[in-house]
Design a protein around this motif. Structure first.
Motif, PDB file in Angstrom:
ATOM      1  N   PHE A 148      42.544 -61.437   9.717  1.00 17.42           N
ATOM      2  CA  PHE A 148      43.818 -61.437   9.000  1.00 17.42           C
ATOM      3  C   PHE A 148      43.672 -60.827   7.607  1.00 17.42           C
ATOM      4  N   PHE A 149      42.547 -61.110   6.939  1.00 20.22           N
ATOM      5  CA  PHE A 149      42.309 -60.534   5.616  1.00 20.22           C
ATOM      6  C   PHE A 149      42.209 -59.007   5.694  1.00 20.22           C
ATOM      7  N   VAL A 150      41.522 -58.519   6.725  1.00 14.77           N
ATOM      8  CA  VAL A 150      41.364 -57.068   6.885  1.00 14.77           C
ATOM      9  C   VAL A 150      42.715 -56.406   7.133  1.00 14.77           C
ATOM     10  N   ILE A 151      43.542 -57.037   7.952  1.00  8.28           N
ATOM     11  CA  ILE A 151      44.869 -56.472   8.243  1.00  8.28           C
ATOM     12  C   ILE A 151      45.726 -56.447   6.986  1.00  8.28           C
ATOM     13  N   LEU A 152      45.709 -57.514   6.217  1.00  5.37           N
ATOM     14  CA  LEU A 152      46.537 -57.594   5.025  1.00  5.37           C
ATOM     15  C   LEU A 152      46.076 -56.634   3.930  1.00  5.37           C
ATOM     16  N   ARG A 153      44.778 -56.434   3.809  1.00  8.49           N
ATOM     17  CA  ARG A 153      44.254 -55.610   2.713  1.00  8.49           C
ATOM     18  C   ARG A 153      44.148 -54.137   3.086  1.00  8.49           C
ATOM     19  N   ARG A 154      43.812 -53.850   4.350  1.00 13.71           N
ATOM     20  CA  ARG A 154      43.554 -52.458   4.733  1.00 13.71           C
ATOM     21  C   ARG A 154      44.588 -51.903   5.715  1.00 13.71           C
ATOM     22  N   ARG A 155      45.502 -52.757   6.185  1.00 11.53           N
ATOM     23  CA  ARG A 155      46.493 -52.340   7.190  1.00 11.53           C
ATOM     24  C   ARG A 155      45.810 -51.772   8.428  1.00 11.53           C
ATOM     25  N   LYS A 156      44.674 -52.364   8.783  1.00 12.33           N
ATOM     26  CA  LYS A 156      43.883 -51.820   9.878  1.00 12.33           C
ATOM     27  C   LYS A 156      43.444 -52.947  10.803  1.00 12.33           C
ATOM     28  N   LEU A 157      43.685 -52.760  12.096  1.00  9.93           N
ATOM     29  CA  LEU A 157      43.245 -53.725  13.104  1.00  9.93           C
ATOM     30  C   LEU A 157      42.023 -53.151  13.807  1.00  9.93           C
ATOM     31  N   VAL A 158      40.857 -53.721  13.545  1.00  8.82           N
ATOM     32  CA  VAL A 158      39.598 -53.221  14.087  1.00  8.82           C
ATOM     33  C   VAL A 158      39.355 -53.867  15.450  1.00  8.82           C
ATOM     34  N   PHE A 159      39.275 -53.035  16.496  1.00 10.83           N
ATOM     35  CA  PHE A 159      39.085 -53.545  17.849  1.00 10.83           C
ATOM     36  C   PHE A 159      37.780 -54.315  17.974  1.00 10.83           C
ATOM     37  N   PHE A 160      36.704 -53.793  17.388  1.00  9.75           N
ATOM     38  CA  PHE A 160      35.405 -54.466  17.489  1.00  9.75           C
ATOM     39  C   PHE A 160      35.468 -55.873  16.903  1.00  9.75           C
ATOM     40  N   GLN A 161      36.149 -56.004  15.773  1.00  8.26           N
ATOM     41  CA  GLN A 161      36.258 -57.306  15.126  1.00  8.26           C
ATOM     42  C   GLN A 161      37.048 -58.289  15.986  1.00  8.26           C
ATOM     43  N   LEU A 162      38.148 -57.825  16.542  1.00  7.81           N
ATOM     44  CA  LEU A 162      38.965 -58.668  17.415  1.00  7.81           C
ATOM     45  C   LEU A 162      38.172 -59.082  18.655  1.00  7.81           C
ATOM     46  N   PHE A 163      37.503 -58.121  19.273  1.00  8.40           N
ATOM     47  CA  PHE A 163      36.702 -58.381  20.470  1.00  8.40           C
ATOM     48  C   PHE A 163      35.556 -59.337  20.160  1.00  8.40           C
ATOM     49  N   TYR A 164      34.881 -59.103  19.050  1.00  8.01           N
ATOM     50  CA  TYR A 164      33.705 -59.911  18.704  1.00  8.01           C
ATOM     51  C   TYR A 164      34.069 -61.375  18.484  1.00  8.01           C
ATOM     52  N   HIS A 165      35.127 -61.625  17.733  1.00 11.24           N
ATOM     53  CA  HIS A 165      35.499 -63.014  17.447  1.00 11.24           C
ATOM     54  C   HIS A 165      35.949 -63.748  18.717  1.00 11.24           C
ATOM     55  N   CYS A 166      36.667 -63.060  19.584  1.00  9.67           N
ATOM     56  CA  CYS A 166      37.101 -63.685  20.839  1.00  9.67           C
ATOM     57  C   CYS A 166      35.903 -64.028  21.725  1.00  9.67           C
ATOM     58  N   ILE A 167      35.009 -63.058  21.891  1.00  5.40           N
ATOM     59  CA  ILE A 167      33.867 -63.239  22.786  1.00  5.40           C
ATOM     60  C   ILE A 167      32.889 -64.272  22.240  1.00  5.40           C
ATOM     61  N   SER A 168      32.605 -64.227  20.947  1.00  2.00           N
ATOM     62  CA  SER A 168      31.649 -65.177  20.374  1.00  2.00           C
ATOM     63  C   SER A 168      32.180 -66.606  20.442  1.00  2.00           C
ATOM     64  N   VAL A 252      23.791 -65.707  32.258  1.00  2.00           N
ATOM     65  CA  VAL A 252      23.951 -64.345  32.766  1.00  2.00           C
ATOM     66  C   VAL A 252      25.261 -63.741  32.256  1.00  2.00           C
ATOM     67  N   PHE A 253      26.348 -64.509  32.352  1.00  2.00           N
ATOM     68  CA  PHE A 253      27.636 -64.030  31.859  1.00  2.00           C
ATOM     69  C   PHE A 253      27.575 -63.797  30.359  1.00  2.00           C
ATOM     70  N   ASN A 254      26.903 -64.696  29.650  1.00  2.00           N
ATOM     71  CA  ASN A 254      26.728 -64.578  28.207  1.00  2.00           C
ATOM     72  C   ASN A 254      25.961 -63.313  27.866  1.00  2.00           C
ATOM     73  N   SER A 255      24.938 -62.996  28.662  1.00  2.00           N
ATOM     74  CA  SER A 255      24.113 -61.817  28.410  1.00  2.00           C
ATOM     75  C   SER A 255      24.922 -60.538  28.577  1.00  2.00           C
ATOM     76  N   ILE A 256      25.811 -60.515  29.562  1.00  2.00           N
ATOM     77  CA  ILE A 256      26.660 -59.335  29.773  1.00  2.00           C
ATOM     78  C   ILE A 256      27.569 -59.114  28.561  1.00  2.00           C
ATOM     79  N   LEU A 257      28.157 -60.194  28.070  1.00  2.19           N
ATOM     80  CA  LEU A 257      29.019 -60.089  26.889  1.00  2.19           C
ATOM     81  C   LEU A 257      28.213 -59.686  25.655  1.00  2.19           C
TER      82      LEU A 257
END
Length: 295
Positions: A148-168, A252-257
Motif C-alpha cells: 500500500f505504501f508503494v502504491i501511494l508513493r509511487r503509483r506503481k503496483l509491483v507484481f513481484f511484491q503482490l505475488f511474494y506477500h501472498c505466497i509467503s 514439495v508444494f512449498n519448494s515449487i512456490l
C-alpha cells in the motif's frame, strides 16, 4: 551472578520458557487466523484492496504528486525490523532448548542438524518452535502494508511484491497446518534477512547515506537463498534415506512456490546490477566526453 547472565536468563524465559510459548498448540478453534477460510479471505482482500487502490489513484490523481505519508513508512520499516529480530532470537533460543530436551530421545539416529531439516513423522504443531512459527505467520500480514505504501508513493503496483506477500503468507500457514519440516531454518534465514533489509530501509527513509549498502543487501539475500537451496537438498536426502520427514507433501508444494519466488528475485537481482552498471558506464562516458571537449 553478573548482569549479563541475568539478562540472558530473562531473555531465555520470555523467548522460550514462558508458559504461553511452552504450552502453544496450533488449533483452528483456539488461534486467530488458523482456518483456511480466514487465510483465503485475507489474501483475497489484500489483492482486491491493492488493485482498487492502484486503479483509484491512477484514475483520480493522475497528474498530482505522490500521496504524502510522512514518517509512517519509516516507522513501519522499524516495526518490521524489530519484530523480525524478536522472532529470530525467539526461535533460536527455543530451538536450542528443544534440542537439549529431546536429544536423549534421538539416541544416535538423529543429529540436531537432521532435526532442523527433517521433523520426525507424526510431529504435531505444538510447543516452542511452533509458537514462533505462528508469530512469523502473523507477521506476514504486517508486511502486506508495504504494498500500500508503494502504491501511494509511487503509483506503481509491483507484481513481484503482490505475488511474494501472498505466497509467503500461504506458505507460512502450511508450515503450521502440516507441521512441515525445514521451517525452523527457513524462519531463521528469513527473519535474519528481514532484520537487515528493513533496518536498512528505516535508515535510508530519513535520507541517511545508504547507497553503498544496497549491493550488500542484495548479496546477503542471494547468500541466504543459496543456503536455502542446499538445505532443500538435505531435506530430500533425509526423507528418502532416513525414514521420512513430516509434512513432505506440503514441503514439495512449498519448494515449487519457493522456486517461482527465486526466479523472480534472480531476475530482479540481474536487472538491478545491469541497471547500475549501465548507469556507471553512462557516467564514465559522459566524463570522458567532457574531458575531450575541455582538451
Amino acid at each position: 551472578m553478573d548482569n549479563s547472565s541475568k539478562v540472558i536468563q530473562t531473555l531465555n524465559f520470555y523467548l522460550s520458557e514462558h508458559p504461553s510459548i511452552v504450552g502453544f498448540r496450533w488449533s483452528d478453534t483456539q488461534r486467530w487466523g488458523s482456518t483456511w477460510c480466514f487465510l483465503i479471505t485475507a489474501i483475497t482482500i489484500y489483492i482486491i484492496t491493492s488493485l482498487f487502490l492502484h486503479l483509484l489513484l491512477t484514475l483520480l490523481l493522475r497528474h498530482t504528486k505522490p500521496v504524502p505519508l510522512g514518517p509512517l513508512p519509516a516507522l513501519h520499516y522499524l516495526t518490521v525490523s524489530i519484530v523480525s529480530t524478536i522472532i529470530f532470537f525467539g526461535i533460536l533460543f527455543s530451538t536450542v532448548v528443544e534440542i537439549k530436551e529431546t536429544r536423549w530421545f534421538w539416541h544416535r539416529s538423529k543429529t540436531p542438524l537432521q532435526w532442523l531439516l527433517c521433523f520426525p513423522l507424526g510431529t504435531r504443531p505444538s510447543g516452542r518452535v511452533f509458537f514462533w512459527s505462528y508469530i512469523f505467520y502473523l507477521s506476514r500480514f504486517l508486511h502486506m502494508f508495504i504494498t500500500f505504501f508503494v502504491i501511494l508513493r509511487r503509483r506503481k503496483l509491483v507484481f513481484f511484491q503482490l505475488f511474494y506477500h501472498c505466497i509467503s503468507t500461504f506458505m507460512s500457514f502450511l508450515w503450521l497446518e502440516f507441521s512441515q519440516s525445514f521451517q525452523v531454518l527457513a524462519i531463521l534465514f528469513t527473519t535474519l534477512a528481514y532484520s537487515v533489509m528493513y533496518g536498512y530501509r528505516f535508515w535510508t527513509a530519513f535520507g541517511l547515506r545508504g547507497a553503498c549498502f544496497f549491493p550488500v543487501v542484495l548479496n546477503f539475500q542471494m547468500v541466504l537463498l543459496g543456503c536455502n537451496i542446499v538445505c532443500h537438498v538435505g531435506v530430500l536426502l533425509l526423507h528418502f534415506f532416513n525414514g521420512g520427514c513430516n509434512g513432505i507433501g506440503a514441503w514439495v508444494f512449498n519448494s515449487i512456490l519457493n522456486g517461482a519466488i527465486l526466479l523472480l528475485f534472480v531476475n530482479f537481482y540481474v536487472r538491478a546490477y545491469l541497471g547500475k552498471r549501465k548507469k556507471i558506464n553512462g557516467v564514465n562516458k559522459e566524463a570522458d566526453a567532457n574531458k575531450l571537449k575541455s582538451n
